[in-house]
Write a protein that holds these residues in place. Sequence first.
Motif, mmCIF file in Angstrom:
data_model
loop_
_atom_site.group_PDB
_atom_site.id
_atom_site.type_symbol
_atom_site.label_atom_id
_atom_site.label_comp_id
_atom_site.label_asym_id
_atom_site.label_seq_id
_atom_site.Cartn_x
_atom_site.Cartn_y
_atom_site.Cartn_z
ATOM 1 N N GLU A 187 -5.204 22.659 -8.310
ATOM 2 C CA GLU A 187 -5.238 21.553 -9.274
ATOM 3 C C GLU A 187 -5.983 21.997 -10.538
ATOM 4 O OE1 GLU A 187 -6.279 16.913 -8.824
ATOM 5 O OE2 GLU A 187 -8.051 18.203 -9.020
ATOM 6 N N THR A 188 -5.278 22.034 -11.654
ATOM 7 C CA THR A 188 -5.877 22.426 -12.921
ATOM 8 C C THR A 188 -6.474 21.196 -13.615
ATOM 9 O OG1 THR A 188 -3.832 22.054 -14.155
ATOM 10 C CG2 THR A 188 -4.147 24.248 -13.177
ATOM 11 N N GLU A 189 -7.238 21.447 -14.672
ATOM 12 C CA GLU A 189 -7.775 20.329 -15.448
ATOM 13 C C GLU A 189 -6.640 19.508 -16.049
ATOM 14 O OE1 GLU A 189 -10.777 21.193 -18.292
ATOM 15 O OE2 GLU A 189 -11.968 22.431 -16.925
ATOM 16 N N LYS A 190 -5.573 20.184 -16.471
ATOM 17 C CA LYS A 190 -4.424 19.480 -17.048
ATOM 18 C C LYS A 190 -3.779 18.554 -16.013
ATOM 19 C CE LYS A 190 0.070 20.267 -19.275
ATOM 20 N NZ LYS A 190 0.872 19.554 -18.268
ATOM 21 N N GLU A 191 -3.626 19.043 -14.795
ATOM 22 C CA GLU A 191 -3.029 18.227 -13.736
ATOM 23 C C GLU A 191 -3.926 17.040 -13.385
ATOM 24 O OE1 GLU A 191 -0.616 21.952 -11.644
ATOM 25 O OE2 GLU A 191 -2.453 21.162 -10.731
ATOM 26 N N ASP A 213 0.871 -1.173 0.000
ATOM 27 C CA ASP A 213 0.000 0.000 0.000
ATOM 28 C C ASP A 213 0.907 1.221 0.000
ATOM 29 O OD1 ASP A 213 -1.923 1.972 0.473
ATOM 30 O OD2 ASP A 213 -1.858 1.642 2.634
ATOM 31 N N VAL A 214 0.921 1.949 -1.119
ATOM 32 C CA VAL A 214 1.797 3.117 -1.243
ATOM 33 C C VAL A 214 0.934 4.345 -1.546
ATOM 34 C CG1 VAL A 214 2.278 2.440 -3.641
ATOM 35 C CG2 VAL A 214 3.749 4.113 -2.502
ATOM 36 N N PRO A 215 0.787 5.250 -0.586
ATOM 37 C CA PRO A 215 -0.093 6.414 -0.766
ATOM 38 C C PRO A 215 0.568 7.502 -1.621
ATOM 39 C CG PRO A 215 0.954 6.513 1.384
ATOM 40 C CD PRO A 215 1.431 5.241 0.744
ATOM 41 N N LEU A 216 0.327 7.471 -2.920
ATOM 42 C CA LEU A 216 1.009 8.405 -3.826
ATOM 43 C C LEU A 216 0.420 9.811 -3.772
ATOM 44 C CD1 LEU A 216 1.503 6.084 -6.934
ATOM 45 C CD2 LEU A 216 3.132 6.615 -5.096
ATOM 46 N N GLN A 217 -0.860 9.930 -3.444
ATOM 47 C CA GLN A 217 -1.575 11.205 -3.301
ATOM 48 C C GLN A 217 -1.915 11.896 -4.621
ATOM 49 O OE1 GLN A 217 -2.715 12.093 -0.207
ATOM 50 N NE2 GLN A 217 -1.818 10.140 0.356
ATOM 51 N N HIS A 218 -1.014 11.850 -5.585
ATOM 52 C CA HIS A 218 -1.281 12.449 -6.897
ATOM 53 C C HIS A 218 -0.211 11.957 -7.858
ATOM 54 C CE1 HIS A 218 -2.919 15.452 -9.718
ATOM 55 N NE2 HIS A 218 -3.885 15.660 -8.826
ATOM 56 N N ALA A 219 -0.343 12.306 -9.141
ATOM 57 C CA ALA A 219 0.663 11.906 -10.120
ATOM 58 C C ALA A 219 1.270 13.088 -10.858
ATOM 59 C CB ALA A 219 0.047 10.931 -11.136
ATOM 60 N N SER A 220 0.660 14.257 -10.725
ATOM 61 C CA SER A 220 1.201 15.461 -11.357
ATOM 62 C C SER A 220 2.323 16.018 -10.489
ATOM 63 C CB SER A 220 0.102 16.513 -11.522
ATOM 64 O OG SER A 220 0.671 17.778 -11.822
ATOM 65 N N THR A 254 3.611 18.911 -10.465
ATOM 66 C CA THR A 254 3.333 20.265 -9.970
ATOM 67 C C THR A 254 2.363 20.228 -8.787
ATOM 68 O OG1 THR A 254 1.693 20.450 -11.750
ATOM 69 C CG2 THR A 254 3.832 21.465 -12.130
ATOM 70 N N THR A 255 1.374 19.348 -8.868
ATOM 71 C CA THR A 255 0.454 19.208 -7.736
ATOM 72 C C THR A 255 1.189 18.673 -6.526
ATOM 73 O OG1 THR A 255 -1.391 18.748 -9.245
ATOM 74 C CG2 THR A 255 -1.697 18.171 -6.933
ATOM 75 N N LEU A 256 2.015 17.664 -6.741
ATOM 76 C CA LEU A 256 2.771 17.072 -5.636
ATOM 77 C C LEU A 256 3.703 18.100 -4.991
ATOM 78 C CD1 LEU A 256 3.503 13.636 -7.306
ATOM 79 C CD2 LEU A 256 2.307 13.954 -5.126
ATOM 80 N N LYS A 257 4.243 18.985 -5.807
ATOM 81 C CA LYS A 257 5.109 20.033 -5.261
ATOM 82 C C LYS A 257 4.322 20.946 -4.338
ATOM 83 C CE LYS A 257 8.540 23.498 -6.636
ATOM 84 N NZ LYS A 257 9.217 24.158 -7.796
#
Length: 231
Positions: free
Chosen positions: A95-99, A45-52, A54-57
């Motif tokens: 969070e943008t639509e692109k992200e 179980d690895v909680p990545l939270q997001h894949a973008s 820029t969002t992760l930053k």
Amino acid sequence: MSEPLIRSDVEGLQWIRFLYAYPNKITGRLLETIAAHENICSYIDVPLQHASATTLKRMKRGGGADIFLRSIEKMRRTIPNLTLRTSFVVGFPGETEKEFDELCAFTKEAEFDWMGAFGYSDQEGADAFGLTGKVSPREIESRRKSLMSIQKKISRAKKKTLVGRELDLLMMGPSEESDLLLEGRTAMHAPEIDGKVFVNDFPEGAEPQKGQFYRCRVTEAHDYDLVAEIL
């Protein structure tokens, strides 16, 4: 000689499971240790939270889709029949639509066995509370449903491949869904957060007991749950 990462030789301990393992803590040595011991579930179980990236930053996290995909490929290469779970937050401030599209594309490519998606919610005192670019609650829920729709198709396809397979089942007792069914979980199912295995058949005269292990065969697959018979 270095100390072992995990004590896997505890008598009577049949399953050891890793939950909430941060991506940067999953080393090659850890993966090899999981692969080498039968009583360590092939489950991460690895909680990545997001894949973008820029969002992760903005979340004050590192990584991104490319890095995560390479890590996932290594996990699956090292651990046969790995079950992989993650969780994502959608609608994080800014969070943008692109992200969000990046997150959806990553989810399709990664093909997680289990995935949870949660909508961002303001919490006074949290670092994100003061960020600008808040996404509306309506849009957050729309994005969450879209992401889970993608995962539902992935889950359905993965569950279908399990029909006919024999697995060890930990009996949990009568099902909450129906008095006519029993309920259990396999090494692929963490308690409370993953799908369920419903048992609708067992040998005549047998009385499956809660907390005991049984061999079962998967007979049906649904979006998230399985149906099995005890052998």
